[in-house]
Design an enzyme around this catalytic site. Sequence first.
Site, PDB file in Angstrom:
ATOM      1  N   GLU A 240      11.220   3.107  -4.169  1.00  0.00           N
ATOM      2  CA  GLU A 240      12.341   3.578  -2.974  1.00  0.00           C
ATOM      3  C   GLU A 240      11.718   2.979  -1.809  1.00  0.00           C
ATOM      4  OE1 GLU A 240      10.064   5.637  -1.149  1.00  0.00           O
ATOM      5  OE2 GLU A 240       9.079   7.021  -2.335  1.00  0.00           O
TER       6      GLU A 240
ATOM      7  N   HIS B 299       4.450   2.378  -4.814  1.00  0.00           N
ATOM      8  CA  HIS B 299       4.441   1.712  -3.514  1.00  0.00           C
ATOM      9  C   HIS B 299       3.402   0.533  -3.263  1.00  0.00           C
ATOM     10  CE1 HIS B 299       6.491   5.671  -2.162  1.00  0.00           C
ATOM     11  NE2 HIS B 299       5.382   6.136  -2.584  1.00  0.00           N
TER      12      HIS B 299
END
Length: 368
Positions: free
Chosen positions: A294, A256
Amino acid sequence: MTAHDTAWRFHAHPEGRVLDVRLEGTALKVTPLDGDRHGSTWALRAQPGTPRLEWLGACAGEPDEAHLLAAIEAAFQRHPAARQLALQSPLPSGTRLVDAGIVTPAEGALPTVAREAFWQWPRAWLPQPREPFAQRFVVTQGKRHPLRPAKPQGTVYRRHIPWLGQTFTLDTVDIERDLPAFHRWMNDPVVAHFWEEEGDLARHRQYLEGIAADPRVTGLVGRFDGEAFGYFEAYWAKEDRIAPFYDAADHDRGWHALVGEARFRGKPFLTAWMPSVSHYLFLDDPRTQRLVIEPRADNEKMIRSLGRCGYAHVKEFDFPHKRALLGVLWRERFFGEALWIPRAEPTAASPAPARRHEPSLEDIHANP
């Protein structure tokens, strides 16, 4: 340094050292910046297809391995389209470069260094490379996965970025040092829109303490020339929430990211840090064959950037808290296509080529 300068300068960080590399004409000089006074001199000759790197030291001697790595990296940076390099130099005693497939001897010809192989050699960018951790399986919350090594500490990755003239580093989070910046970043409206972690200092301390206690996640701070600009989380995918949504392999990694400092949100910086994060994760364990990410499905800017950096857009799927897009980057593609090199954007008058454009150094400076 512009494309019109007669001298070119580069910093390399092999084996945790800091080496200054200067190219004037064909003369390439490697000078330590860490207190060691002994430098080395090389010649970098631009030959069609395969540049040649020649050591100009004593006939009976051999180069220091860190200097050799610095010279090789500089040669590939200076000639980014070159897929291999001819090496006219003795190899340092005890080197593992041949055994590791970095240097390939050739009978009756000069040994070669393949770009794809060299960029997989951790000692050129990791201050403290780790051997692959012995594989033993454990079960955590019903998920069977390899036991993970202890999380690293300190600076884990360094890479000089030629088109910025700055060094990008990744450091593990030090809560006392990094909490004020992390707190400010999380309350930035641009970051908060996607991370949804606004709050007071106590909440953000608790967040970082939770990451520090989680064996599957490592918190990292990105810096350019020592100035912190963003926060990253690197995780093992097999035991992460993403695992049920694809066929997660034992050593897949995910990450992330947030860029907290607004002035670092431009393309020249993104083309530096995004491939570097991918590079670090592939170097940290050679068994890692895929990286996954994601982002929120409506984060169009991030998704476009991931595509330019080699991440395939696989599918959209639903987490309990967001609709996400699954992006996957294969190790073979990253190293085979040299995805750490920025690509020129196609224009309306010139459609995208069938193959990825391999730029010259001048392209990189002109299209950062």
